[in-house]
Design an enzyme around this catalytic site. Structure first.
Site, PDB file in Angstrom:
ATOM      1  N   HIS A  58      48.492  35.768  37.200  1.00 24.00           N
ATOM      2  CA  HIS A  58      48.153  37.176  37.057  1.00 24.00           C
ATOM      3  C   HIS A  58      47.079  37.550  38.071  1.00 24.00           C
ATOM      4  O   HIS A  58      46.439  36.681  38.655  1.00 24.00           O
ATOM      5  CB  HIS A  58      47.654  37.472  35.637  1.00 24.00           C
ATOM      6  CG  HIS A  58      46.390  36.735  35.311  1.00 24.00           C
ATOM      7  ND1 HIS A  58      46.378  35.434  34.849  1.00 24.00           N
ATOM      8  CD2 HIS A  58      45.085  37.114  35.413  1.00 24.00           C
ATOM      9  CE1 HIS A  58      45.121  35.051  34.673  1.00 24.00           C
ATOM     10  NE2 HIS A  58      44.318  36.046  35.014  1.00 24.00           N
ATOM     11  N   HIS A 107      43.403  38.126  43.594  1.00 24.01           N
ATOM     12  CA  HIS A 107      44.023  36.829  43.847  1.00 24.01           C
ATOM     13  C   HIS A 107      44.759  36.350  42.595  1.00 24.01           C
ATOM     14  O   HIS A 107      44.576  36.904  41.513  1.00 24.01           O
ATOM     15  CB  HIS A 107      42.966  35.785  44.248  1.00 24.01           C
ATOM     16  CG  HIS A 107      42.018  35.478  43.142  1.00 24.01           C
ATOM     17  ND1 HIS A 107      40.939  36.286  42.829  1.00 24.01           N
ATOM     18  CD2 HIS A 107      41.996  34.462  42.237  1.00 24.01           C
ATOM     19  CE1 HIS A 107      40.291  35.772  41.799  1.00 24.01           C
ATOM     20  NE2 HIS A 107      40.911  34.670  41.394  1.00 24.01           N
TER      21      HIS A 107
END
Length: 173
Positions: free
Chosen positions: A41, A113
């Site tokens: 995620h 990220h």
């Protein structure tokens, strides 16, 4: 309850990243623990211990008119004890403003990220390298999710906030 707000990549983006890692895995230090692709995620904001109902209400208000950015996963990098792949945006940086609306604050700049592996941060990052990962397919999240984080990287979505398709508003707040 430990909570965070995130964007979950769609199955096609996860599959492309999985293929890229299978084809050219970055070298990892001994003891590194790869993350499960089902948990990949993009964190917008880590809330820590918080009340889920209060946080859900705050997110509903903060993200009521938020427009979803167009994203893709590309490249690699490290934080102490973490290997990550980056998130690129089409059309300019929208994610920092979305993260701020979700509640992100702090002295460090926001770096979108996806965490790929973790290891003891005292080991350093000297043995992690490689040429990065080729860019994956573009995707647009349909929602931001409020997630409960339990020990062992077990995540449970506790609330969903729809994001609007269209051209993102680049003004923070």
């Amino acid at each position: 309850m430990r909570l965070f707000t995130a964007l979950w990549p769609p199955p096609g983006a996860v599959a492309a990243l999985t293929r890229a890692l299978d084809g050219a895995p970055p070298p990892l230090p001994d003891g590194a623990r790869p993350t499960d692709p089902s948990t990949w995620h993009v964190t917008l904001c880590f809330h820590g211990d918080d009340d889920p109902d209060t946080r859900a209400s705050a997110l509903d208000t903060a993200l009521v008119r938020a427009v979803a950015p167009r994203l893709r996963i590309a490249g690699t990098g490290t934080f102490p004890g973490v290997l990550w792949t980056g998130v690129e945006e089409s059309g300019g940086p929208v994610l920092p403003g979305l993260a701020a609306r979700a509640g992100a604050t702090g002295p460090r700049p926001y770096r979108p990220h996806v965490t790929l592996a973790r290891w003891d941060r005292r080991r350093g990052d000297a043995t992690v390298g490689g040429d990065g990962l080729a860019a994956g397919p573009w995707w647009t999240p349909g929602e931001a999710v409020l997630v409960r984080s339990d020990p062992g990287a077990r995540y449970t979505v506790v609330h969903r906030v729809p994001l609007r398709p269209g051209t993102p508003d680049r003004t923070p707040g």
